[in-house]
Design an enzyme around this catalytic site. Structure first.
Site, PDB file in Angstrom:
ATOM      1  N   ASN A 274       0.810  -1.033  -0.109  1.00 18.46           N
ATOM      2  CA  ASN A 274       0.022   0.048   0.065  1.00 18.46           C
ATOM      3  C   ASN A 274       1.009   1.239  -0.068  1.00 18.46           C
ATOM      4  OD1 ASN A 274       0.901  -0.296   2.673  1.00 18.46           O
ATOM      5  ND2 ASN A 274      -1.075  -0.463   3.473  1.00 18.46           N
TER       6      ASN A 274
ATOM      7  N   HIS B 299       3.761   4.379   4.620  1.00 18.41           N
ATOM      8  CA  HIS B 299       3.495   4.319   5.766  1.00 18.41           C
ATOM      9  C   HIS B 299       3.416   5.928   6.566  1.00 18.41           C
ATOM     10  CE1 HIS B 299       3.985   3.657  10.202  1.00 18.41           C
ATOM     11  NE2 HIS B 299       4.947   4.620  10.332  1.00 18.41           N
TER      12      HIS B 299
ATOM     13  N   GLU C 142       8.481   7.237  16.288  1.00 18.77           N
ATOM     14  CA  GLU C 142       9.100   7.126  14.838  1.00 18.77           C
ATOM     15  C   GLU C 142      10.023   8.327  14.179  1.00 18.77           C
ATOM     16  OE1 GLU C 142       5.486   6.256  12.393  1.00 18.77           O
ATOM     17  OE2 GLU C 142       5.135   4.265  13.454  1.00 18.77           O
TER      18      GLU C 142
END
Ligand code: UDP
Ligand code: MG
Length: 163
Positions: free
Chosen positions: A127, A130, A141
């Protein structure tokens, strides 16, 4: 209200030559790129990004497919800054399953596969991208992927109208 969020263009996005198109969408919406690089990660790093929490939510097999996928080639990483950036960027990314992702979203416009199809093929759901899910993930992150000195501050010339 101004937040920073982490975006990865995953292997499928990079190898399909979609980096420019994907990046342009965020730039057009007024988000500022404050960090940017291409990275080849190893197993240890991949597991820090795709944590135990993912295995709990999606199953250990998904974490395994994803860590294999993310370490099998380079990724493009951005930190994007803007108003409610975490929520707004997720909205532009679209639903996890491309089949369910609305047209107009990145996943809805550039992919179409379903969970069932990918499970059948025993492969990760490709997909493209992210994006940090919430404030806690974004903080974790951004710190994981970037040293503080790799993040930059500057003014976009259109800020007078976009902010
Ligand atoms: N994924 C998958 N199979 C699943 C669920 C997720 O391959 O059944 C992959 C997909 O690439 C997704 C990633 O795992 O983007 C992380 O899952 P998450 O639930 O965090 O979705 P996201 O936040 O990326 O929408
Ligand atoms: Mg996620």
């Amino acid at each position: 209200m101004i937040e920073r969020t982490l975006v990865l263009i995953k292997k499928d996005g990079l190898e399909r030559g979609l980096v420019g198109k994907i990046t342009t969408r965020f730039e057009d919406a007024g988000f500022k790129i404050v960090g940017s690089k291409m990275v080849q990660v190893d197993e240890e790093f991949a597991k820090k990004h795709y944590t135990e929490d993912l295995a709990k939510r999606r199953g250990e097999h998904v974490r395994k497919y994803l860590t294999e996928f993310i370490k099998s080639g380079p990724v493009i990483v951005y930190v994007l800054e803007g108003v409610h950036a975490i929520e707004n960027v997720r909205k532009m990314v679209g639903e996890t399953e491309p089949r369910a992702a609305r047209p107009g979203t990145i996943r809805g416009d550039f992919a179409h596969v379903s969970y069932a199809h990918c499970d059948n093929k025993k492969q990760v759901v490709k997909n493209l991208i992210h994006a940090s899910a919430d404030k806690k993930d974004a903080e974790y992150e951004v710190k994981l992927w970037f040293k503080p000195e790799e993040l930059c501050s500057y003014k976009r010339v259109d800020e007078v109208h976009t902010l």
